[in-house]
Design a protein around this motif. Structure first.
Motif, PDB file in Angstrom:
ATOM      1  N   UNK A  11      -2.051  -3.329  -4.812  1.00 33.35           N
ATOM      2  CA  UNK A  11      -1.894  -4.288  -3.977  1.00 33.35           C
ATOM      3  C   UNK A  11      -3.385  -4.283  -2.495  1.00 33.35           C
ATOM      4  N   UNK A  12      -3.898  -2.715  -2.679  1.00 33.44           N
ATOM      5  CA  UNK A  12      -5.075  -2.488  -2.021  1.00 33.44           C
ATOM      6  C   UNK A  12      -5.208  -1.720  -2.329  1.00 33.44           C
ATOM      7  N   UNK A  13      -7.426  -1.648  -2.302  1.00 35.65           N
ATOM      8  CA  UNK A  13      -8.170  -0.114  -2.813  1.00 35.65           C
ATOM      9  C   UNK A  13      -8.246   1.206  -1.384  1.00 35.65           C
ATOM     10  N   UNK A  14      -7.595   0.662  -0.042  1.00 31.82           N
ATOM     11  CA  UNK A  14      -7.675   1.395   0.759  1.00 31.82           C
ATOM     12  C   UNK A  14      -6.876   1.875   0.846  1.00 31.82           C
ATOM     13  N   UNK A  15      -6.924   3.623   0.214  1.00 26.97           N
ATOM     14  CA  UNK A  15      -5.418   4.491   0.398  1.00 26.97           C
ATOM     15  C   UNK A  15      -5.210   5.653   1.131  1.00 26.97           C
ATOM     16  N   UNK A  16      -5.762   5.310   2.752  1.00 27.85           N
ATOM     17  CA  UNK A  16      -5.188   5.452   4.242  1.00 27.85           C
ATOM     18  C   UNK A  16      -4.049   4.629   4.312  1.00 27.85           C
ATOM     19  N   UNK A  17      -4.518   2.727   4.261  1.00 31.90           N
ATOM     20  CA  UNK A  17      -3.480   2.077   4.099  1.00 31.90           C
ATOM     21  C   UNK A  17      -2.747   1.580   3.876  1.00 31.90           C
TER      22      UNK A  17
END
Length: 320
Positions: free
Chosen positions: A211-217
């Motif tokens: 879904x995303x490459x952003x670990x924090x999000x």
């Protein structure tokens, strides 16, 4: 000078900035759909809004997942309204198992959007241009709504639109499977059940997510759903899938009827929706700008900063 977008760094070291904004500037409520289903919504209106953004979110999503998105639209001068679609978020569920992604037909989603726009959006923000910003399934709902009510939106933004579903099974095979499982569950006395391979909410690890490459999000998204189990939604039912496949055909056949300027943002590494069918629909739109985001996963609004920046810049340029 316009404010910069929220960042992964800010979310890591100052997450309370979004929380404080939400508490101070966002109002929430519920309204009843025509069939008495309870619909949850949220909105935020800055002074001298340059326009109104109506967000039509994707499957399994809730307005609480869009806190950062609302924050960014608000601080760029837009009023923002967002509805939790029936059967997900804080809106009423329609099956005994609240994890089942269920709808009888997409006309129900459209009727809910009509109720929301007529009773809340138009009343609370009656002046200025109005824009649809859809994500995934929300784009399909948005197209159907715009076809039925051409006056609702001045422009349409489609982010990773669900104009096709992956894996893209041949239609004959999909229909054969749907008919088989419909007969099976009907014989077992079940009103509805999951399509083959679907199950209750079970989030993958960040390393296994697409879904995303952003670990924090991604972490904040999953933490939110862990802290508020009422938001959790699992896989799709036979009813939902049959309705979705029907709507996808309608969208492709009627796309040329949309007269509004459209922006289609396609996630280059999307494994959820069918990008090839997106392009088939795009070719039928009368006035469309297509932007591909190479390497992006499905969730453009919670992607890493560089992809998210490109997403919002494209949207802001288009709306302006």
């Amino acid at each position: 000078m316009e404010r910069k977008l929220s960042s992964e760094h800010q979310l890591t070291v100052q997450p309370q900035v979004i929380t404080d904004f939400w508490q101070r500037h966002v109002k929430t409520g519920t309204l009843k759909a025509a069939d008495n289903i309870r619909l949850a919504y949220a909105y935020s209106v800055p002074q001298n809004a340059r326009g109104t953004v109506v967000i039509s979110s994707g499957r399994i999503e809730a307005y609480l997942k869009y806190q950062e998105v609302v924050f960014d639209f608000f601080h760029h001068g837009y009023a923002v309204f967002i509805l939790d679609h029936r059967g997900q978020g804080l809106s009423s569920r329609m099956t005994e198992n609240p994890h089942q992604g269920y709808v009888e037909h997409f006309d129900q989603y459209v009727a809910d959007m009509e109720t929301f726009i007529e009773q809340k959006v138009k009343v609370l923000q009656p002046k200025g241009p109005r824009y649809l910003v859809g994500h995934s399934m929300g784009c399909a709902i948005g197209v159907l709504t715009a076809l039925k009510h051409p006056d609702y939106f001045d422009k349409l933004v489609f982010c990773s639109p669900m104009f096709g579903i992956r894996p893209a099974l041949p239609r004959w095979l999909a229909n054969q499977l749907l008919n088989h499982f419909t007969r099976k569950f009907t014989k077992a006395g079940l009103a509805t059940d999951y399509f083959v391979g679907q199950k209750d909410y079970l989030p993958p690890t960040f390393e296994n997510n697409h879904l995303t490459h952003s670990r924090i999000r991604y972490r904040l998204f999953r933490m939110l759903y862990a802290e508020q189990p009422a938001l959790q939604l699992g896989g799709v039912t036979i009813h939902w899938l049959r309705a979705a496949l029907h709507v996808i055909d309608i969208i492709e056949s009627r796309a040329s009827e949309l007269n509004q300027p459209c922006l289609l943002l396609s996630a280059g590494s999307d494994t959820v929706v069918d990008n090839r069918r997106q392009m088939r629909v795009a070719q039928k739109l009368k006035a469309v700008t297509v932007k591909s985001l190479p390497g992006a996963y499905h969730e453009l609004f919670i992607e890493k900063d560089d992809i998210r920046k490109d997403t919002f810049e494209a949207i802001f340029d288009f709306l302006a």
